[in-house]
Design a protein around this motif. Sequence first.
Motif, PDB file in Angstrom:
ATOM      1  N   ILE A   1      33.672  76.466 -11.204  1.00 43.09           N
ATOM      2  CA  ILE A   1      34.782  77.413 -11.128  1.00 43.09           C
ATOM      3  C   ILE A   1      35.383  77.691 -12.496  1.00 43.09           C
ATOM      4  CG2 ILE A   1      37.116  77.760 -10.232  1.00 43.09           C
ATOM      5  CD1 ILE A   1      36.223  76.159  -7.743  1.00 43.09           C
ATOM      6  N   THR A   2      35.682  76.631 -13.258  1.00 43.91           N
ATOM      7  CA  THR A   2      36.402  76.804 -14.519  1.00 43.91           C
ATOM      8  C   THR A   2      35.494  76.950 -15.726  1.00 43.91           C
ATOM      9  OG1 THR A   2      36.544  74.439 -15.026  1.00 43.91           O
ATOM     10  CG2 THR A   2      38.246  75.377 -13.575  1.00 43.91           C
ATOM     11  N   GLY A   3      34.234  76.514 -15.603  1.00 41.73           N
ATOM     12  CA  GLY A   3      33.347  76.503 -16.751  1.00 41.73           C
ATOM     13  C   GLY A   3      33.570  75.313 -17.658  1.00 41.73           C
ATOM     14  N   GLU A   4      34.487  74.423 -17.299  1.00 41.71           N
ATOM     15  CA  GLU A   4      34.792  73.241 -18.095  1.00 41.71           C
ATOM     16  C   GLU A   4      34.237  71.990 -17.410  1.00 41.71           C
ATOM     17  OE1 GLU A   4      39.020  72.793 -18.566  1.00 41.71           O
ATOM     18  OE2 GLU A   4      39.337  74.918 -18.127  1.00 41.71           O
ATOM     19  N   PRO A   5      33.789  71.035 -18.190  1.00 39.63           N
ATOM     20  CA  PRO A   5      33.472  69.741 -17.565  1.00 39.63           C
ATOM     21  C   PRO A   5      34.760  69.071 -17.113  1.00 39.63           C
ATOM     22  CG  PRO A   5      33.333  69.568 -19.943  1.00 39.63           C
ATOM     23  CD  PRO A   5      33.556  71.031 -19.642  1.00 39.63           C
ATOM     24  N   ALA A   6      34.693  68.347 -16.017  1.00 39.19           N
ATOM     25  CA  ALA A   6      35.873  67.606 -15.576  1.00 39.19           C
ATOM     26  C   ALA A   6      36.228  66.564 -16.629  1.00 39.19           C
ATOM     27  CB  ALA A   6      35.600  66.933 -14.235  1.00 39.19           C
TER      28      ALA A   6
ATOM     29  N   ALA B   1      39.078  69.716  -5.980  1.00 35.13           N
ATOM     30  CA  ALA B   1      37.684  70.067  -6.217  1.00 35.13           C
ATOM     31  C   ALA B   1      36.917  68.843  -6.693  1.00 35.13           C
ATOM     32  CB  ALA B   1      37.592  71.164  -7.282  1.00 35.13           C
ATOM     33  N   THR B   2      35.640  68.788  -6.359  1.00 37.13           N
ATOM     34  CA  THR B   2      34.781  67.764  -6.941  1.00 37.13           C
ATOM     35  C   THR B   2      34.531  68.112  -8.407  1.00 37.13           C
ATOM     36  OG1 THR B   2      32.726  68.913  -6.432  1.00 37.13           O
ATOM     37  CG2 THR B   2      33.621  67.453  -4.717  1.00 37.13           C
ATOM     38  N   ALA B   3      33.952  67.172  -9.156  1.00 36.76           N
ATOM     39  CA  ALA B   3      33.654  67.430 -10.559  1.00 36.76           C
ATOM     40  C   ALA B   3      32.713  68.623 -10.705  1.00 36.76           C
ATOM     41  CB  ALA B   3      33.046  66.183 -11.194  1.00 36.76           C
ATOM     42  N   ALA B   4      31.716  68.714  -9.806  1.00 31.41           N
ATOM     43  CA  ALA B   4      30.760  69.818  -9.881  1.00 31.41           C
ATOM     44  C   ALA B   4      31.431  71.150  -9.541  1.00 31.41           C
ATOM     45  CB  ALA B   4      29.596  69.559  -8.927  1.00 31.41           C
ATOM     46  N   GLN B   5      32.316  71.159  -8.547  1.00 32.32           N
ATOM     47  CA  GLN B   5      33.041  72.386  -8.211  1.00 32.32           C
ATOM     48  C   GLN B   5      33.935  72.827  -9.365  1.00 32.32           C
ATOM     49  OE1 GLN B   5      34.937  70.924  -4.664  1.00 32.32           O
ATOM     50  NE2 GLN B   5      33.417  71.839  -3.297  1.00 32.32           N
TER      51      GLN B   5
ATOM     52  N   GLY C   1      47.760  79.408  -5.899  1.00 35.90           N
ATOM     53  CA  GLY C   1      48.065  78.033  -6.263  1.00 35.90           C
ATOM     54  C   GLY C   1      47.185  77.519  -7.371  1.00 35.90           C
ATOM     55  N   VAL C   2      46.967  76.196  -7.377  1.00 40.55           N
ATOM     56  CA  VAL C   2      46.268  75.535  -8.469  1.00 40.55           C
ATOM     57  C   VAL C   2      45.134  74.676  -7.917  1.00 40.55           C
ATOM     58  CG1 VAL C   2      48.315  75.483  -9.936  1.00 40.55           C
ATOM     59  CG2 VAL C   2      47.843  73.547  -8.425  1.00 40.55           C
ATOM     60  N   LEU C   3      44.195  74.311  -8.801  1.00 33.26           N
ATOM     61  CA  LEU C   3      43.139  73.371  -8.434  1.00 33.26           C
ATOM     62  C   LEU C   3      43.117  72.230  -9.434  1.00 33.26           C
ATOM     63  CD1 LEU C   3      39.583  74.490  -9.538  1.00 33.26           C
ATOM     64  CD2 LEU C   3      41.578  75.907 -10.049  1.00 33.26           C
ATOM     65  N   LEU C   4      42.589  71.098  -8.975  1.00 28.35           N
ATOM     66  CA  LEU C   4      42.437  69.930  -9.837  1.00 28.35           C
ATOM     67  C   LEU C   4      41.139  69.226  -9.473  1.00 28.35           C
ATOM     68  CD1 LEU C   4      43.163  67.115  -8.086  1.00 28.35           C
ATOM     69  CD2 LEU C   4      45.460  68.059  -8.252  1.00 28.35           C
ATOM     70  N   PRO C   5      40.515  68.533 -10.440  1.00 27.43           N
ATOM     71  CA  PRO C   5      39.243  67.851 -10.178  1.00 27.43           C
ATOM     72  C   PRO C   5      39.457  66.379  -9.817  1.00 27.43           C
ATOM     73  CG  PRO C   5      39.614  67.921 -12.522  1.00 27.43           C
ATOM     74  CD  PRO C   5      40.847  68.538 -11.879  1.00 27.43           C
ATOM     75  N   VAL C   6      38.820  65.916  -8.751  1.00 29.64           N
ATOM     76  CA  VAL C   6      38.933  64.521  -8.341  1.00 29.64           C
ATOM     77  C   VAL C   6      37.544  63.902  -8.293  1.00 29.64           C
ATOM     78  CG1 VAL C   6      39.739  62.925  -6.568  1.00 29.64           C
ATOM     79  CG2 VAL C   6      40.965  65.064  -6.953  1.00 29.64           C
ATOM     80  N   PHE C   7      37.364  62.802  -9.003  1.00 31.57           N
ATOM     81  CA  PHE C   7      36.112  62.059  -8.924  1.00 31.57           C
ATOM     82  C   PHE C   7      36.097  61.213  -7.653  1.00 31.57           C
ATOM     83  CE2 PHE C   7      36.332  62.815 -13.523  1.00 31.57           C
ATOM     84  CZ  PHE C   7      35.034  63.219 -13.782  1.00 31.57           C
ATOM     85  N   GLN C   8      34.898  60.896  -7.203  1.00 29.45           N
ATOM     86  CA  GLN C   8      34.769  60.113  -5.984  1.00 29.45           C
ATOM     87  C   GLN C   8      35.337  58.702  -6.147  1.00 29.45           C
ATOM     88  OE1 GLN C   8      30.877  60.206  -4.320  1.00 29.45           O
ATOM     89  NE2 GLN C   8      31.448  59.094  -2.475  1.00 29.45           N
TER      90      GLN C   8
END
Length: 326
Positions: free
Chosen positions: A270-275, A262-266, A64-71
């Motif tokens: 994982i991706t090597g990219e900043p959220a 994923a959190t921004a740090a995760q 599947g896929v992942l996405l970054p979510v801020f708090q």
Amino acid sequence: MGGQVRVSEGALELPGGATVRFMRTLRLPETGTHPLPPGLGGFPLRWVADYPDQAPDQWLGHGGVLLPVFQREAVWLSFSASAPVALQVGVGQVCAVSGRPWSDQLAQDPQNYVVLPRQPWLDGINSGRGTIRQLVAVPPEPGTVTAPRGPASEDWVGVQLQVFELRARVRARWQAAQRARAVRGRDVAGWGEVGGARPGRFGPAPGVPLAAEAGPGEPAGPAVTAPGLGAGGRMRQEVYRDPRPLDDWEREPSGRVFVHLATAAQWRRITGEPAPASPVDRAAYASAGLPWFEHYDADAADMAAPDPGRTARLGDGQGQAADRER
């Protein structure tokens, strides 16, 4: 089934012509029942399989896929489709539509799916009394237990989407009706991408709301604690009843995909990219008349455990009604 799902411009393209976008919005307060918050743009998506050395083993196992979510953010799902499809939305081992345990099979008593493109969006998991609870990212809490075991995926704690298409004979009838309407010049915008635009975030959507499934005094749904996902503020929301008989739909899904939050740090690990920068900030909350909490600023690192009074876990004892009113 992962090969049958595509990612295009931040959207998941599912078999049958269905498209799902994960959208940003404001987190609602934990008290009271609120109107729909605004849409503030989409989340980026990445394939988990592209990060075999960085992604958690459980995520790689599901794909599947992942996405970054801020708090500071909450998530809602935006839908469109070029032809009618039935879409199941699972959160952990719970069906977001019915609020009951997840099942791989379509059902109408209670209805455990939405019909696209008639259903324009979904903001969270059914919490009873005609309301849903927002999807928000929270860290696992010490001593919590994963969701109840189920047939779909015994250890899954993220979001899963499963799409069913119309049977061939039913789809052929629908296509013939669409051609006839086009010849007569009738507006078919109510069916989404075919001849018209998808309803906007606050626009009307045709359909009949689902009837109530449970009342305040009836048994509550299953308790669920899902690391990475929590149930946030409550809002009223309609889910439209399927006017078709269940037999109109295929018995087996044509596509299924898992979505990992994923959190921004995760995301960075994982991706090597900043959220990507979020449009959700103090000004957005002030403009909407919603409170801003200081822990919303803690986006640069993994999120600390939230105030228990501010974030309820999924399945926090609410009822299972599916009668929704915007």
